[in-house]
Scaffold this motif. Structure first.
Motif, PDB file in Angstrom:
ATOM      1  N   SER A 106      12.105  62.199 -14.232  1.00 15.08           N
ATOM      2  CA  SER A 106      10.705  62.523 -14.401  1.00 15.08           C
ATOM      3  C   SER A 106      10.399  62.526 -15.889  1.00 15.08           C
ATOM      4  CB  SER A 106      10.396  63.899 -13.816  1.00 15.08           C
ATOM      5  OG  SER A 106       9.071  64.257 -14.123  1.00 15.08           O
ATOM      6  N   SER A 107       9.317  61.875 -16.247  1.00 19.43           N
ATOM      7  CA  SER A 107       8.972  61.815 -17.667  1.00 19.43           C
ATOM      8  C   SER A 107       8.145  63.015 -18.101  1.00 19.43           C
ATOM      9  CB  SER A 107       8.219  60.521 -17.962  1.00 19.43           C
ATOM     10  OG  SER A 107       7.019  60.488 -17.210  1.00 19.43           O
ATOM     11  N   ALA A 108       7.689  63.832 -17.164  1.00 21.76           N
ATOM     12  CA  ALA A 108       6.853  64.983 -17.497  1.00 21.76           C
ATOM     13  C   ALA A 108       7.714  66.232 -17.641  1.00 21.76           C
ATOM     14  CB  ALA A 108       5.806  65.205 -16.417  1.00 21.76           C
ATOM     15  N   THR A 109       7.455  66.997 -18.700  1.00 24.03           N
ATOM     16  CA  THR A 109       8.163  68.259 -18.910  1.00 24.03           C
ATOM     17  C   THR A 109       7.154  69.343 -19.259  1.00 24.03           C
ATOM     18  OG1 THR A 109       8.543  67.719 -21.235  1.00 24.03           O
ATOM     19  CG2 THR A 109      10.308  67.189 -19.700  1.00 24.03           C
ATOM     20  N   LEU A 110       7.441  70.539 -18.788  1.00 23.78           N
ATOM     21  CA  LEU A 110       6.579  71.681 -19.067  1.00 23.78           C
ATOM     22  C   LEU A 110       6.887  72.194 -20.469  1.00 23.78           C
ATOM     23  CD1 LEU A 110       4.532  73.787 -18.019  1.00 23.78           C
ATOM     24  CD2 LEU A 110       6.493  75.103 -17.196  1.00 23.78           C
ATOM     25  N   GLN A 111       5.869  72.276 -21.317  1.00 23.28           N
ATOM     26  CA  GLN A 111       6.044  72.743 -22.686  1.00 23.28           C
ATOM     27  C   GLN A 111       5.695  74.222 -22.832  1.00 23.28           C
ATOM     28  OE1 GLN A 111       7.263  70.735 -25.401  1.00 23.28           O
ATOM     29  NE2 GLN A 111       7.832  69.679 -23.540  1.00 23.28           N
ATOM     30  N   ASP A 112       4.618  74.634 -22.165  1.00 20.02           N
ATOM     31  CA  ASP A 112       4.163  76.018 -22.294  1.00 20.02           C
ATOM     32  C   ASP A 112       3.267  76.347 -21.101  1.00 20.02           C
ATOM     33  OD1 ASP A 112       3.885  78.514 -23.397  1.00 20.02           O
ATOM     34  OD2 ASP A 112       2.416  77.915 -24.906  1.00 20.02           O
ATOM     35  N   PHE A 113       3.099  77.626 -20.835  1.00 19.17           N
ATOM     36  CA  PHE A 113       2.183  78.037 -19.774  1.00 19.17           C
ATOM     37  C   PHE A 113       1.529  79.359 -20.169  1.00 19.17           C
ATOM     38  CE2 PHE A 113       6.028  80.264 -18.733  1.00 19.17           C
ATOM     39  CZ  PHE A 113       5.609  81.478 -18.206  1.00 19.17           C
ATOM     40  N   GLU A 114       0.407  79.618 -19.540  1.00 16.02           N
ATOM     41  CA  GLU A 114      -0.315  80.864 -19.756  1.00 16.02           C
ATOM     42  C   GLU A 114      -0.973  81.231 -18.440  1.00 16.02           C
ATOM     43  OE1 GLU A 114      -4.254  82.110 -22.212  1.00 16.02           O
ATOM     44  OE2 GLU A 114      -2.735  80.999 -23.339  1.00 16.02           O
ATOM     45  N   TRP A 115      -0.963  82.500 -18.102  1.00 14.84           N
ATOM     46  CA  TRP A 115      -1.591  82.915 -16.852  1.00 14.84           C
ATOM     47  C   TRP A 115      -2.490  84.127 -17.087  1.00 14.84           C
ATOM     48  CZ3 TRP A 115      -0.577  87.775 -14.812  1.00 14.84           C
ATOM     49  CH2 TRP A 115       0.532  88.444 -15.332  1.00 14.84           C
ATOM     50  N   GLN A 116      -3.487  84.236 -16.212  1.00 15.04           N
ATOM     51  CA  GLN A 116      -4.411  85.368 -16.245  1.00 15.04           C
ATOM     52  C   GLN A 116      -4.708  85.776 -14.812  1.00 15.04           C
ATOM     53  OE1 GLN A 116      -7.971  84.128 -18.188  1.00 15.04           O
ATOM     54  NE2 GLN A 116      -7.020  83.922 -20.205  1.00 15.04           N
ATOM     55  N   LEU A 117      -4.796  87.060 -14.600  1.00 15.15           N
ATOM     56  CA  LEU A 117      -5.167  87.569 -13.292  1.00 15.15           C
ATOM     57  C   LEU A 117      -6.623  88.000 -13.350  1.00 15.15           C
ATOM     58  CD1 LEU A 117      -4.133  88.164 -10.465  1.00 15.15           C
ATOM     59  CD2 LEU A 117      -3.465  90.434 -11.263  1.00 15.15           C
ATOM     60  N   LYS A 118      -7.399  87.489 -12.424  1.00 19.21           N
ATOM     61  CA  LYS A 118      -8.828  87.796 -12.399  1.00 19.21           C
ATOM     62  C   LYS A 118      -9.175  88.423 -11.054  1.00 19.21           C
ATOM     63  CE  LYS A 118      -9.873  83.749 -15.205  1.00 19.21           C
ATOM     64  NZ  LYS A 118     -10.627  82.498 -15.259  1.00 19.21           N
ATOM     65  N   ARG A 141       4.029  67.814 -21.204  1.00 16.76           N
ATOM     66  CA  ARG A 141       4.224  66.670 -22.092  1.00 16.76           C
ATOM     67  C   ARG A 141       4.700  65.485 -21.238  1.00 16.76           C
ATOM     68  NH1 ARG A 141       4.115  66.255 -27.246  1.00 16.76           N
ATOM     69  NH2 ARG A 141       4.450  68.464 -27.605  1.00 16.76           N
ATOM     70  N   GLU A 142       3.909  64.417 -21.272  1.00 15.57           N
ATOM     71  CA  GLU A 142       4.242  63.215 -20.510  1.00 15.57           C
ATOM     72  C   GLU A 142       4.093  62.006 -21.418  1.00 15.57           C
ATOM     73  OE1 GLU A 142       3.594  61.391 -16.100  1.00 15.57           O
ATOM     74  OE2 GLU A 142       2.035  62.669 -16.895  1.00 15.57           O
ATOM     75  N   ASN A 143       5.176  61.276 -21.569  1.00 16.86           N
ATOM     76  CA  ASN A 143       5.220  60.088 -22.438  1.00 16.86           C
ATOM     77  C   ASN A 143       4.747  60.424 -23.851  1.00 16.86           C
ATOM     78  OD1 ASN A 143       6.099  58.519 -20.257  1.00 16.86           O
ATOM     79  ND2 ASN A 143       3.996  58.128 -19.612  1.00 16.86           N
ATOM     80  N   GLY A 144       5.144  61.574 -24.355  1.00 23.63           N
ATOM     81  CA  GLY A 144       4.835  61.959 -25.718  1.00 23.63           C
ATOM     82  C   GLY A 144       3.490  62.643 -25.899  1.00 23.63           C
ATOM     83  N   ALA A 145       2.618  62.581 -24.912  1.00 28.11           N
ATOM     84  CA  ALA A 145       1.284  63.183 -25.035  1.00 28.11           C
ATOM     85  C   ALA A 145       1.248  64.520 -24.297  1.00 28.11           C
ATOM     86  CB  ALA A 145       0.236  62.238 -24.457  1.00 28.11           C
ATOM     87  N   LEU A 146       0.599  65.495 -24.929  1.00 25.92           N
ATOM     88  CA  LEU A 146       0.461  66.819 -24.328  1.00 25.92           C
ATOM     89  C   LEU A 146      -0.800  66.844 -23.478  1.00 25.92           C
ATOM     90  CD1 LEU A 146       2.054  69.445 -24.443  1.00 25.92           C
ATOM     91  CD2 LEU A 146       0.511  70.214 -26.218  1.00 25.92           C
TER      92      LEU A 146
END
Length: 176
Positions: A106-118, A141-146
Motif C-alpha cells: 500500500s502506498s498510503a501511510t498514516l502520518q497523523d490523526f486528531e479526534w474530537q468528541l462532539k 501520505r500517498e505518493n509523497g503528497a499529504l
C-alpha cells in the motif's frame, strides 16, 4: 529442488546462497550464465525459487535450526550447514526485506490523526437529539503528497471501525 545444490562445491554453494539473499534484498541476484554448465534452465529456476522459499519461510516463521535442517535433509549435511549459516548470518536483512515488501503493498501511510468528541443536541428535523459524534481527522501520505481525510461517526459507526481495526491488527500480528 534444493537437492540441486549437491552439484556445487561448498565454496560455490556459499557464494550462491549469499547471491540469492542479495536478490531477495533487492540487490544483484545470482546469474545463470555463471552456472550454465551445472544446471539446465529449468533446474536453475527451480533451485533459485526453492532457495528463496527456504529463506523466506525460515525468516518469516522464525524457524529453529532443526526445522531448517529437516527441510534441507535432501541436500546433505555440509550443504545444509552452508545454507543455514547464510540464513543465520543474513537473517535480519531478509526480515527487513520481507517487511519492506509487505509495507510496499500500500502506498498510503498514516502520518497523523486528531479526534474530537462532539454532542449533537438537535438538528433541523429533531429538536432534542443528544447524540455523541466522533470527528476524526487523518493526515494520509500517498505518493509523497499529504492528503487530509475527515469523517464524522456515530457510536455504531465508531464501534464498527474499532472492530475492523482490531481484526486488521490480529491479521498483522499473525503475519509476524
Amino acid at each position: 529442488m534444493v537437492e540441486f545444490l549437491s552439484r556445487l562445491p561448498e565454496t560455490d554453494c556459499l557464494t550462491l546462497c549469499h547471491r540469492v539473499v542479495d536478490g531477495l534484498c533487492g540487490r544483484e541476484p545470482p546469474l545463470r550464465m555463471d552456472r550454465s554448465a551445472t544446471w539446465s534452465l529449468q533446474e536453475w529456476l527451480q533451485l533459485i525459487r526453492s532457495l528463496k522459499d527456504v529463506f523466506r519461510w525460515a525468516v518469516g516463521t522464525d524457524s529453529s535450526d532443526q526445522e531448517v535442517l529437516a527441510l534441507l535433509s535432501d541436500v546433505g549435511s555440509s550443504r545444509a550447514d552452508v545454507v543455514l549459516g547464510v540464513l543465520r548470518s543474513r537473517q535480519e536483512e531478509v526480515r527487513l526485506s520481507l517487511l519492506d515488501s509487505t509495507y510496499s503493498m500500500s502506498s498510503a501511510t498514516l502520518q497523523d490523526f486528531e479526534w474530537q468528541l462532539k454532542l449533537a443536541l438537535s438538528s433541523d428535523k429533531i429538536s432534542s437529539l443528544h447524540t455523541p459524534l466522533l470527528s476524526l481527522s487523518l493526515d494520509v501520505r500517498e505518493n509523497g503528497a499529504l492528503q487530509p481525510v475527515t469523517m464524522e461517526m456515530s457510536r455504531d459507526e465508531l464501534s464498527t471501525l474499532i472492530t475492523s481495526l482490531e481484526a486488521a491488527n490480529k491479521v498483522v500480528l499473525q503475519l509476524k
